[in-house]
Design a protein around this motif. Sequence first.
Motif, PDB file in Angstrom:
ATOM      1  N   ALA A 182       0.815  -1.212   0.000  1.00  0.00           N
ATOM      2  CA  ALA A 182       0.000   0.000   0.000  1.00  0.00           C
ATOM      3  C   ALA A 182       0.848   1.261   0.000  1.00  0.00           C
ATOM      4  O   ALA A 182       1.942   1.296   0.566  1.00  0.00           O
ATOM      5  N   HIS A 230      -1.301  -1.284  -3.894  1.00  0.00           N
ATOM      6  CA  HIS A 230      -2.600  -1.013  -3.272  1.00  0.00           C
ATOM      7  C   HIS A 230      -2.596   0.475  -2.930  1.00  0.00           C
ATOM      8  O   HIS A 230      -2.085   0.885  -1.886  1.00  0.00           O
ATOM      9  N   VAL A 231      -3.138   1.287  -3.822  1.00  0.00           N
ATOM     10  CA  VAL A 231      -3.077   2.737  -3.659  1.00  0.00           C
ATOM     11  C   VAL A 231      -4.162   3.189  -2.683  1.00  0.00           C
ATOM     12  O   VAL A 231      -5.349   2.896  -2.884  1.00  0.00           O
ATOM     13  N   HIS A 232      -3.715   3.902  -1.612  1.00  0.00           N
ATOM     14  CA  HIS A 232      -4.672   4.451  -0.658  1.00  0.00           C
ATOM     15  C   HIS A 232      -5.514   3.306  -0.079  1.00  0.00           C
ATOM     16  O   HIS A 232      -5.066   2.163  -0.020  1.00  0.00           O
ATOM     17  N   ASN A 233      -6.737   3.575   0.332  1.00  0.00           N
ATOM     18  CA  ASN A 233      -7.649   2.538   0.824  1.00  0.00           C
ATOM     19  C   ASN A 233      -9.056   3.117   0.916  1.00  0.00           C
ATOM     20  O   ASN A 233      -9.267   4.141   1.577  1.00  0.00           O
ATOM     21  N   TYR A 237     -11.187   4.922  -1.022  1.00  0.00           N
ATOM     22  CA  TYR A 237     -11.324   6.357  -1.278  1.00  0.00           C
ATOM     23  C   TYR A 237     -12.743   6.831  -0.956  1.00  0.00           C
ATOM     24  O   TYR A 237     -13.732   6.218  -1.355  1.00  0.00           O
ATOM     25  N   TYR A 289      -6.157   9.557  -6.822  1.00  0.00           N
ATOM     26  CA  TYR A 289      -5.676   8.238  -7.217  1.00  0.00           C
ATOM     27  C   TYR A 289      -4.721   8.343  -8.398  1.00  0.00           C
ATOM     28  O   TYR A 289      -3.642   7.730  -8.406  1.00  0.00           O
ATOM     29  N   ARG A 335      -1.038   6.920  -8.759  1.00  0.00           N
ATOM     30  CA  ARG A 335      -0.826   5.861  -9.749  1.00  0.00           C
ATOM     31  C   ARG A 335       0.211   6.264 -10.792  1.00  0.00           C
ATOM     32  O   ARG A 335       1.091   5.480 -11.175  1.00  0.00           O
ATOM     33  N   THR A 338      -3.960  -0.735  -8.142  1.00  0.00           N
ATOM     34  CA  THR A 338      -5.403  -0.750  -7.910  1.00  0.00           C
ATOM     35  C   THR A 338      -5.711   0.054  -6.664  1.00  0.00           C
ATOM     36  O   THR A 338      -4.820   0.487  -5.929  1.00  0.00           O
ATOM     37  N   THR A 339      -6.986   0.271  -6.425  1.00  0.00           N
ATOM     38  CA  THR A 339      -7.477   0.719  -5.130  1.00  0.00           C
ATOM     39  C   THR A 339      -8.781  -0.009  -4.883  1.00  0.00           C
ATOM     40  O   THR A 339      -9.492  -0.374  -5.829  1.00  0.00           O
ATOM     41  N   ASN A 340      -9.093  -0.239  -3.625  1.00  0.00           N
ATOM     42  CA  ASN A 340     -10.270  -1.041  -3.308  1.00  0.00           C
ATOM     43  C   ASN A 340     -11.523  -0.176  -3.277  1.00  0.00           C
ATOM     44  O   ASN A 340     -11.721   0.639  -2.385  1.00  0.00           O
TER      45      ASN A 340
END
Length: 643
Positions: free
Chosen positions: A75, A142-145, A147, A226, A230, A243-245
Amino acid sequence: MPDVIAYGGDWNPEQWPEEIWEQDVALMREAGVNRVSLGIFSWSLLEPVEGVFDFDRLDRAMDLLAANGIRANLATPTASPPPWFGDAYPEALPVDADGRRLHHGSRQGFCPSSPIYREKALRIAEQVAVRYREHPALALWHVHNEYGCHNARCYCDTSAAAFRAWLRSRYATLDELNDAWGTAFWSQHYSGWAQILPPRATPSFPNPGQLLDFRRFSSDALVELYLAERDLLRQLTPGVPATTNLMAGAHWDMDCWAFAAELDVVSTDHYLIGARAEPHIDLAFAADYARSLNGGRPWLLMEHSTSAVNWQQPRNLAKKPGELRRNSLAHLARGADGIMFFQWRQSRAGAEKWHSAMLPHAGPDAKVFREVKALGAELAGLAGVAGSRVEAEAALLVDHSSVWAQDHPAQPSSELDPVEEAKRWHAALWRAGVTCDIAHPEGDLSAYRLVLVPQLYLVSDAGAANLEAFARRGGVVLVGPYSGVVDEHDRVRLGGYPGAWRELLGVSVEEFFPLAAPIRLASGATGRAWSEAARVTTAKVLDTYASGEPAWTRNEFGDGAAHYLTTLLDDAALAEVVVTVCGESGVVPAAAAEPGVEVVRRAHEDGRSFLFAINHTAADATVTTRDGRTVTVAAGDVAVLRG
């Protein structure tokens, strides 16, 4: 895609002394874990003082994973700024619509439009990327969480300035904006851009166009954040996907279509809502949405729970024996190529200590961990599923802008809920054994035989024309009430409802009549909450109210047909209508199954297929495949038939 199902969960080693780590990894291997998400909430330890970085702990965790053949969704820890951030830069904290500054103490404590936040977020993201870009454990960024989960909209002065800049790029002139927002009403005409504010607390209803555009802007602001991270990661690690969730189907404050278009891998989180009578059907909706966001390709379930969650439900229900497996395999059936949980080891402190995990407080000798181990072994045996696609010949139209516009408080009825109606129509298809995609109104509909439009209050000209073209080519359409009513600016389409689709449906509606009590139709079905005073122009009437006015119509259009409902039918009647249009369009179930048994087929291009039969009932059930094979699925069990 590799022939493996990603399996694991969030690993938060910073919560535990290092002597626990070796035990963690040994138990991961025992459970079949091959992937963990790492470092999501670690910013305050990676940068304990502004500009001072400490990666020793994360180095050891990454090395330990690599030594044990476990890879990481690493992340960028930007979802939760450290205490020093809010202390040093209070102007970068979020402000709500009432003007209250929200302070540090939970997570996502930042204004999405803040240039200070973006600067600090990119700095820590760069530090992480440079340090681990060659690490053998790195599999995915795993970008951020999640958003926008808690700070989807900020109303501060920084956000106001960013909103005005966004509007100036959307509207060439103030006259164009005034027209779009209908500012002649209530003396709201703007004579200067600086006069425009976010829809802060106001004496009465906010302007609908302003509210809608602010939600669009707020969603775009999160996408921009994002993209900033990215693009930096792509520059530094060009071969590593990002990606981000998302929280598809559960979180409606950001436009998942816009977000998904920018993801290398679509990933999402899903948690059961205990108040729902059949939460597994809600799960199916979310999984279908995630798959559809990825254009029908496989996707990654980044988070779900092994048992109970911790957040504000009246009762956070534990999962019954076998439910963890059924939930996980249902996501797999509907296109997931990765099954992951929040989290690996259950926390002993903090706001989520009562959230279940793969390794519970009770330790490895517990029901949950035994089920986790069994699932890991089963997923290893289903590795051949990876890369296959789900068969779906029906689509259900959903658009965030329409949901946002209909959320305005000045609506004809508070009982019309477009999200719940979409889920109810999806549930009718689920009960009929029909798998459907979720589609954007302007998306490609050429792969489908049947398109359902449960409640699409707002539709653009392009979206309206897209549905007409689908029917003209031979497709079957079913449209629900209060659809096609306004354009993309939330302006009423004049000349009679359902404005955008009067010709398609062969119906013209003069007036809406919200219902105080259910109403009986000629067929014996019940309508609730809503009715419309409609007259047919070219359509045929299939059911009526006692007054004789149409409740269900069918109109031939080109080579296809379009059905229209002018009320919210009861579940049984809606199910009959859905079965009727499925039959008319040639859409058939993946297999013949008894009520309560979920059937979904995944197939590879080379012909290999997997039929998932998931029995959500307390009795054994029989499933018959299209080629005549019969299998008995035990109560609460899952069968996977290879073909």
